[in-house]
Design a protein around this motif. Structure first.
Motif, PDB file in Angstrom:
ATOM      1  N   LEU A   1       1.893  11.662   3.527  1.00  0.00           N
ATOM      2  CA  LEU A   1       0.514  11.308   3.213  1.00  0.00           C
ATOM      3  C   LEU A   1      -0.358  11.669   4.414  1.00  0.00           C
ATOM      4  N   HIS A   2      -1.441  12.360   4.164  1.00  0.00           N
ATOM      5  CA  HIS A   2      -2.386  12.711   5.238  1.00  0.00           C
ATOM      6  C   HIS A   2      -3.733  12.099   4.872  1.00  0.00           C
ATOM      7  N   PRO A   3      -4.033  10.893   5.345  1.00  0.00           N
ATOM      8  CA  PRO A   3      -5.192  10.162   4.829  1.00  0.00           C
ATOM      9  C   PRO A   3      -6.526  10.490   5.483  1.00  0.00           C
TER      10      PRO A   3
ATOM     11  N   VAL B   1       7.990   7.021   3.382  1.00  0.00           N
ATOM     12  CA  VAL B   1       6.597   7.446   3.546  1.00  0.00           C
ATOM     13  C   VAL B   1       6.389   7.928   4.978  1.00  0.00           C
TER      14      VAL B   1
ATOM     15  N   TRP C   1      -4.700   4.494  -0.269  1.00  0.00           N
ATOM     16  CA  TRP C   1      -3.554   5.030   0.470  1.00  0.00           C
ATOM     17  C   TRP C   1      -2.453   3.991   0.616  1.00  0.00           C
TER      18      TRP C   1
ATOM     19  N   TYR D   1       3.436  16.210  -0.908  1.00  0.00           N
ATOM     20  CA  TYR D   1       2.371  15.975   0.064  1.00  0.00           C
ATOM     21  C   TYR D   1       1.138  15.523  -0.700  1.00  0.00           C
ATOM     22  N   ILE D   2       0.435  14.519  -0.167  1.00  0.00           N
ATOM     23  CA  ILE D   2      -0.835  14.068  -0.745  1.00  0.00           C
ATOM     24  C   ILE D   2      -1.866  14.028   0.365  1.00  0.00           C
ATOM     25  N   GLY D   3      -3.021  14.669   0.144  1.00  0.00           N
ATOM     26  CA  GLY D   3      -4.055  14.681   1.167  1.00  0.00           C
ATOM     27  C   GLY D   3      -5.412  15.024   0.594  1.00  0.00           C
TER      28      GLY D   3
ATOM     29  N   LEU E   1       3.405   9.448   7.492  1.00  0.00           N
ATOM     30  CA  LEU E   1       1.966   9.636   7.672  1.00  0.00           C
ATOM     31  C   LEU E   1       1.731  10.719   8.718  1.00  0.00           C
TER      32      LEU E   1
ATOM     33  N   GLY F   1       1.234   4.367  -0.912  1.00  0.00           N
ATOM     34  CA  GLY F   1       2.373   4.329   0.000  1.00  0.00           C
ATOM     35  C   GLY F   1       3.414   3.304  -0.419  1.00  0.00           C
TER      36      GLY F   1
END
Length: 345
Positions: A167-169, A197, A183, A244-246, A199, A187
């Motif tokens: 995760l890239h918040p 998870v 987020w 990947y989520i961003g 980060l 997560g």
């Protein structure tokens, strides 16, 4: 000569030039804070670095280094500074120029060939590749991620043997951010499904604090890599993730280039122009349309909903630290609906 994502989206142009001119010396001029995105790029012979804020002596030293050293200068930005560097570097110059009627019309008089900048209907990769039409070079559409040959530097990342999601918040500008609550919930959901998870984040203090605040609300085995990796190391980590989520940020473009499944959260930004360029997408057309959530190859783009989306503005208050209602109202359930088929949950 802008941000990380801009430099990464130039790599298909560099690959095309390398294929066309395999024995040529190919140098790239970038700002010092973006050079790392080209680490290990075999299409580049030399990376010339200049500071964003340059002093007189540094400026003169740079001009001395590049003045008339090249047969061809290729300028991918419409700003004055990159244009003047190109003007100094070579007697034959091609460049992207501002649209007719805009300031900078004079640049056309100092170029051998040019193509006009399109901020709405041409993806940035395609905009860059249009320069090749001016010199008869075939197009290659491959984004090239940074890479490291130092395998020993990767051994400290013990989680690489686990099933993990990155995760890239934190995007650089607030108007591109999703909610902290979103987020955290995502997560926790991923950990409940059996995925570790991880980060990711940069080393600026604001970003470190932001990511740490999220990590504190996630399960204790969450890995916080903010400020702990080079871009080449991060690319290695991304390539081995399950997902990947961003948001709309350079690291999302980087993740896409590694072939990992990507969920990109977009609000005000026009996907036609700035969507991640999907892995193995090799067509001379825009991969995404401007409106709606879409999936192309390894990229699932989730767009916040509002009548004004994409407004192409800097949030609802029209400045970089603004909120964006379309992202604030993006629900966790919408994101989960894309996660489930990708992770087969």
């Amino acid at each position: 000569m802008r941000y990380l994502g801009d430099v990464l989206l130039v790599t298909p142009l560099l690959r095309s030039l390398r294929i066309a001119y395999p024995s040529a010396q190919l140098d790239v001029l970038v700002y010092d804070n973006t050079a790392a995105i080209l680490e290990g790029n075999t299409d580049v012979d030399n990376i010339i670095i200049t500071p964003l804020r340059i002093g007189y002596r540094q400026y003169m030293a740079l001009l001395k280094r590049i003045f008339r050293r090249y047969d061809l200068a290729v300028v991918t930005q419409t700003g004055d500074r990159p244009f003047l560097y190109g003007l100094m570097a070579a007697s034959f110059r091609i460049a992207v120029v501002p649209p007719k009627g805009a300031t900078g019309w004079w640049k056309r008089l100092l170029l051998q060939r040019w193509t006009e900048f399109d901020n709405e209907q041409s993806h940035t990769v395609l905009q860059n590749l249009k320069l090749l039409d001016l010199i008869g070079v075939p197009k290659d559409f491959t984004l090239v991620a940074p890479q490291t040959d130092n395998a020993e530097s990767l051994t400290r990342f013990e989680f690489l043997s686990d099933d993990y999601v990155v995760l890239h918040p934190f995007p650089q500008w607030k108007y591109k951010r999703w909610t902290v609550e979103g987020w955290v919930e995502i997560g926790c959901y991923l950990r409940d499904q059996g995925f570790k998870v991880v980060l990711s984040g940069g080393g600026l203090q604001e970003e470190l604090d932001y990511v740490a605040a999220i990590a504190q609300q996630l399960p204790v085995d969450t890995v916080n890599l903010a400020g702990q990796t080079s871009l080449a190391q991060l690319a290695h980590i991304l390539a081995r993730a399950k997902l990947y989520i961003g948001p709309d940020t350079g690291i999302t473009h980087l993740a896409t280039a590694t072939a990992v499944p990507v969920i990109a959260l977009y609000g005000p930004t026009n996907p036609i122009k700035w969507s991640p360029w999907p892995y193995f997408f090799a067509q001379d057309k825009n991969p995404f349309s401007s409106i709606g959530s879409q999936k192309v190859n390894n990229v699932s783009l989730i767009q916040g909903k509002a009548d004004c989306v994409p407004c192409q503005m800097e949030g609802c208050e029209r400045h970089r630290q603004s909120y964006s209602r379309c992202l604030d109202t993006l629900t966790v359930e919408q994101v989960k609906s894309f996660i489930k088929p990708l992770l087969r949950i």
